[in-house]
Design a protein around this motif. Structure first.
Motif, PDB file in Angstrom:
ATOM      1  N   GLU A  33       0.822  -1.220   0.000  1.00  0.00           N
ATOM      2  CA  GLU A  33       0.000   0.000   0.000  1.00  0.00           C
ATOM      3  C   GLU A  33       0.856   1.271   0.000  1.00  0.00           C
ATOM      4  O   GLU A  33       0.332   2.367   0.114  1.00  0.00           O
ATOM      5  CB  GLU A  33      -0.925   0.014   1.222  1.00  0.00           C
ATOM      6  CG  GLU A  33      -1.966  -1.078   1.220  1.00  0.00           C
ATOM      7  CD  GLU A  33      -3.085  -0.859   0.208  1.00  0.00           C
ATOM      8  OE1 GLU A  33      -3.213   0.252  -0.354  1.00  0.00           O
ATOM      9  OE2 GLU A  33      -3.847  -1.815  -0.024  1.00  0.00           O
ATOM     10  N   GLY A  34       2.173   1.120  -0.100  1.00  0.00           N
ATOM     11  CA  GLY A  34       3.058   2.277  -0.087  1.00  0.00           C
ATOM     12  C   GLY A  34       3.123   2.963   1.264  1.00  0.00           C
ATOM     13  O   GLY A  34       3.342   4.169   1.349  1.00  0.00           O
ATOM     14  N   VAL A  35       2.941   2.184   2.334  1.00  0.00           N
ATOM     15  CA  VAL A  35       2.924   2.700   3.705  1.00  0.00           C
ATOM     16  C   VAL A  35       4.140   2.167   4.438  1.00  0.00           C
ATOM     17  O   VAL A  35       4.635   1.078   4.136  1.00  0.00           O
ATOM     18  CB  VAL A  35       1.626   2.241   4.430  1.00  0.00           C
ATOM     19  CG1 VAL A  35       1.641   2.619   5.894  1.00  0.00           C
ATOM     20  CG2 VAL A  35       0.401   2.814   3.735  1.00  0.00           C
ATOM     21  N   HIS A  36       4.640   2.928   5.412  1.00  0.00           N
ATOM     22  CA  HIS A  36       5.681   2.420   6.310  1.00  0.00           C
ATOM     23  C   HIS A  36       5.275   2.721   7.743  1.00  0.00           C
ATOM     24  O   HIS A  36       5.050   3.882   8.100  1.00  0.00           O
ATOM     25  CB  HIS A  36       7.037   3.049   6.023  1.00  0.00           C
ATOM     26  CG  HIS A  36       8.068   2.637   7.025  1.00  0.00           C
ATOM     27  ND1 HIS A  36       8.437   1.320   7.220  1.00  0.00           N
ATOM     28  CD2 HIS A  36       8.773   3.353   7.923  1.00  0.00           C
ATOM     29  CE1 HIS A  36       9.334   1.257   8.179  1.00  0.00           C
ATOM     30  NE2 HIS A  36       9.553   2.481   8.618  1.00  0.00           N
ATOM     31  N   PHE A  37       5.163   1.667   8.553  1.00  0.00           N
ATOM     32  CA  PHE A  37       4.838   1.821   9.967  1.00  0.00           C
ATOM     33  C   PHE A  37       6.141   1.980  10.740  1.00  0.00           C
ATOM     34  O   PHE A  37       6.992   1.100  10.739  1.00  0.00           O
ATOM     35  CB  PHE A  37       4.028   0.616  10.466  1.00  0.00           C
ATOM     36  CG  PHE A  37       2.616   0.657   9.979  1.00  0.00           C
ATOM     37  CD1 PHE A  37       1.643   1.335  10.688  1.00  0.00           C
ATOM     38  CD2 PHE A  37       2.267   0.071   8.776  1.00  0.00           C
ATOM     39  CE1 PHE A  37       0.337   1.408  10.216  1.00  0.00           C
ATOM     40  CE2 PHE A  37       0.968   0.132   8.298  1.00  0.00           C
ATOM     41  CZ  PHE A  37       0.007   0.806   9.016  1.00  0.00           C
ATOM     42  N   LYS A  38       6.281   3.136  11.391  1.00  0.00           N
ATOM     43  CA  LYS A  38       7.526   3.495  12.060  1.00  0.00           C
ATOM     44  C   LYS A  38       7.609   3.011  13.503  1.00  0.00           C
ATOM     45  O   LYS A  38       8.677   2.614  13.966  1.00  0.00           O
ATOM     46  CB  LYS A  38       7.691   5.015  12.047  1.00  0.00           C
ATOM     47  CG  LYS A  38       7.816   5.599  10.658  1.00  0.00           C
ATOM     48  CD  LYS A  38       7.933   7.096  10.738  1.00  0.00           C
ATOM     49  CE  LYS A  38       8.261   7.693   9.391  1.00  0.00           C
ATOM     50  NZ  LYS A  38       8.522   9.130   9.495  1.00  0.00           N
ATOM     51  N   LYS A  39       6.493   3.087  14.217  1.00  0.00           N
ATOM     52  CA  LYS A  39       6.541   2.816  15.660  1.00  0.00           C
ATOM     53  C   LYS A  39       5.139   2.526  16.158  1.00  0.00           C
ATOM     54  O   LYS A  39       4.162   2.999  15.593  1.00  0.00           O
ATOM     55  CB  LYS A  39       7.093   4.057  16.370  1.00  0.00           C
ATOM     56  CG  LYS A  39       7.352   3.933  17.830  1.00  0.00           C
ATOM     57  CD  LYS A  39       8.689   3.333  18.095  1.00  0.00           C
ATOM     58  CE  LYS A  39       8.958   3.387  19.600  1.00  0.00           C
ATOM     59  NZ  LYS A  39      10.033   2.563  19.991  1.00  0.00           N
ATOM     60  N   ALA A  40       5.047   1.760  17.235  1.00  0.00           N
ATOM     61  CA  ALA A  40       3.762   1.496  17.885  1.00  0.00           C
ATOM     62  C   ALA A  40       3.952   1.574  19.393  1.00  0.00           C
ATOM     63  O   ALA A  40       5.003   1.178  19.916  1.00  0.00           O
ATOM     64  CB  ALA A  40       3.233   0.123  17.492  1.00  0.00           C
ATOM     65  N   TRP A  41       2.950   2.095  20.068  1.00  0.00           N
ATOM     66  CA  TRP A  41       2.942   2.216  21.528  1.00  0.00           C
ATOM     67  C   TRP A  41       1.619   1.684  22.039  1.00  0.00           C
ATOM     68  O   TRP A  41       0.606   1.769  21.352  1.00  0.00           O
ATOM     69  CB  TRP A  41       3.038   3.672  21.977  1.00  0.00           C
ATOM     70  CG  TRP A  41       4.232   4.426  21.518  1.00  0.00           C
ATOM     71  CD1 TRP A  41       5.407   4.604  22.190  1.00  0.00           C
ATOM     72  CD2 TRP A  41       4.373   5.161  20.303  1.00  0.00           C
ATOM     73  NE1 TRP A  41       6.255   5.395  21.466  1.00  0.00           N
ATOM     74  CE2 TRP A  41       5.646   5.752  20.292  1.00  0.00           C
ATOM     75  CE3 TRP A  41       3.535   5.370  19.205  1.00  0.00           C
ATOM     76  CZ2 TRP A  41       6.110   6.541  19.247  1.00  0.00           C
ATOM     77  CZ3 TRP A  41       3.993   6.150  18.160  1.00  0.00           C
ATOM     78  CH2 TRP A  41       5.266   6.735  18.186  1.00  0.00           C
ATOM     79  N   ALA A  42       1.601   1.198  23.285  1.00  0.00           N
ATOM     80  CA  ALA A  42       0.353   0.686  23.848  1.00  0.00           C
ATOM     81  C   ALA A  42       0.248   1.016  25.328  1.00  0.00           C
ATOM     82  O   ALA A  42       1.254   1.061  26.040  1.00  0.00           O
ATOM     83  CB  ALA A  42       0.272  -0.824  23.666  1.00  0.00           C
ATOM     84  N   ASP A  43      -0.980   1.216  25.767  1.00  0.00           N
ATOM     85  CA  ASP A  43      -1.317   1.336  27.181  1.00  0.00           C
ATOM     86  C   ASP A  43      -2.248   0.170  27.506  1.00  0.00           C
ATOM     87  O   ASP A  43      -3.433   0.227  27.185  1.00  0.00           O
ATOM     88  CB  ASP A  43      -2.000   2.669  27.462  1.00  0.00           C
ATOM     89  CG  ASP A  43      -2.431   2.809  28.912  1.00  0.00           C
ATOM     90  OD1 ASP A  43      -2.295   1.848  29.694  1.00  0.00           O
ATOM     91  OD2 ASP A  43      -2.930   3.892  29.267  1.00  0.00           O
ATOM     92  N   PRO A  44      -1.719  -0.898  28.090  1.00  0.00           N
ATOM     93  CA  PRO A  44      -2.536  -2.074  28.355  1.00  0.00           C
ATOM     94  C   PRO A  44      -3.723  -1.803  29.282  1.00  0.00           C
ATOM     95  O   PRO A  44      -4.762  -2.444  29.155  1.00  0.00           O
ATOM     96  CB  PRO A  44      -1.567  -3.058  29.020  1.00  0.00           C
ATOM     97  CG  PRO A  44      -0.208  -2.572  28.694  1.00  0.00           C
ATOM     98  CD  PRO A  44      -0.330  -1.098  28.491  1.00  0.00           C
ATOM     99  N   ASP A  45      -3.581  -0.847  30.199  1.00  0.00           N
ATOM    100  CA  ASP A  45      -4.669  -0.552  31.140  1.00  0.00           C
ATOM    101  C   ASP A  45      -5.872   0.070  30.442  1.00  0.00           C
ATOM    102  O   ASP A  45      -7.007  -0.331  30.672  1.00  0.00           O
ATOM    103  CB  ASP A  45      -4.184   0.360  32.265  1.00  0.00           C
ATOM    104  CG  ASP A  45      -3.176  -0.325  33.171  1.00  0.00           C
ATOM    105  OD1 ASP A  45      -3.199  -1.577  33.265  1.00  0.00           O
ATOM    106  OD2 ASP A  45      -2.350   0.380  33.776  1.00  0.00           O
ATOM    107  N   SER A  46      -5.620   1.040  29.584  1.00  0.00           N
ATOM    108  CA  SER A  46      -6.734   1.702  28.878  1.00  0.00           C
ATOM    109  C   SER A  46      -7.132   0.938  27.624  1.00  0.00           C
ATOM    110  O   SER A  46      -8.210   1.144  27.079  1.00  0.00           O
ATOM    111  CB  SER A  46      -6.364   3.142  28.507  1.00  0.00           C
ATOM    112  OG  SER A  46      -5.412   3.157  27.454  1.00  0.00           O
ATOM    113  N   GLY A  47      -6.229   0.070  27.130  1.00  0.00           N
ATOM    114  CA  GLY A  47      -6.504  -0.665  25.900  1.00  0.00           C
ATOM    115  C   GLY A  47      -6.293   0.149  24.646  1.00  0.00           C
ATOM    116  O   GLY A  47      -6.793  -0.185  23.582  1.00  0.00           O
ATOM    117  N   THR A  48      -5.525   1.215  24.769  1.00  0.00           N
ATOM    118  CA  THR A  48      -5.271   2.098  23.635  1.00  0.00           C
ATOM    119  C   THR A  48      -3.910   1.798  23.023  1.00  0.00           C
ATOM    120  O   THR A  48      -2.913   1.673  23.730  1.00  0.00           O
ATOM    121  CB  THR A  48      -5.323   3.572  24.066  1.00  0.00           C
ATOM    122  OG1 THR A  48      -6.556   3.814  24.734  1.00  0.00           O
ATOM    123  CG2 THR A  48      -5.213   4.505  22.875  1.00  0.00           C
ATOM    124  N   VAL A  49      -3.890   1.679  21.697  1.00  0.00           N
ATOM    125  CA  VAL A  49      -2.653   1.475  20.951  1.00  0.00           C
ATOM    126  C   VAL A  49      -2.522   2.616  19.954  1.00  0.00           C
ATOM    127  O   VAL A  49      -3.496   3.020  19.321  1.00  0.00           O
ATOM    128  CB  VAL A  49      -2.660   0.114  20.216  1.00  0.00           C
ATOM    129  CG1 VAL A  49      -1.459  -0.019  19.289  1.00  0.00           C
ATOM    130  CG2 VAL A  49      -2.704  -1.031  21.215  1.00  0.00           C
TER     131      VAL A  49
END
Length: 82
Positions: A33-49
């Protein structure tokens, strides 16, 4: 290319290994798709990535996430940074 921050909700309890696995799933197909994912972060308590990517459109970012099995709930362009 535009940078994007996307947000995934409902991932309470996500582990470091699960986050890494999801990020690798994106990386495995991002080029189609011509995309590059650079980084990911997560908060397991809130369930937000959060993911930082670069690509042609928000739709292209979403297509990668959908194909990898974890659609984004929000995708925001980041046209300026310092």
């Amino acid at each position: 290319m535009t940078e994007f921050i996307d947000v995934h909700h409902g991932m309470q309890g996500i582990t470091s290994d699960q986050l890494t696995e999801a990020h690798r799933a994106d990386l495995a197909i991002e080029g189609e798709e011509g995309v590059h994912f650079k980084k990911a972060w997560a908060d397991p308590d809130s369930g937000t990535v959060y993911c930082l990517s670069e690509g042609p459109t928000a739709e292209a970012v979403q297509r990668v996430h959908e194909r990898a099995g974890h659609s984004a709930d929000e995708i925001h362009p980041v046209p300026l940074n310092a």
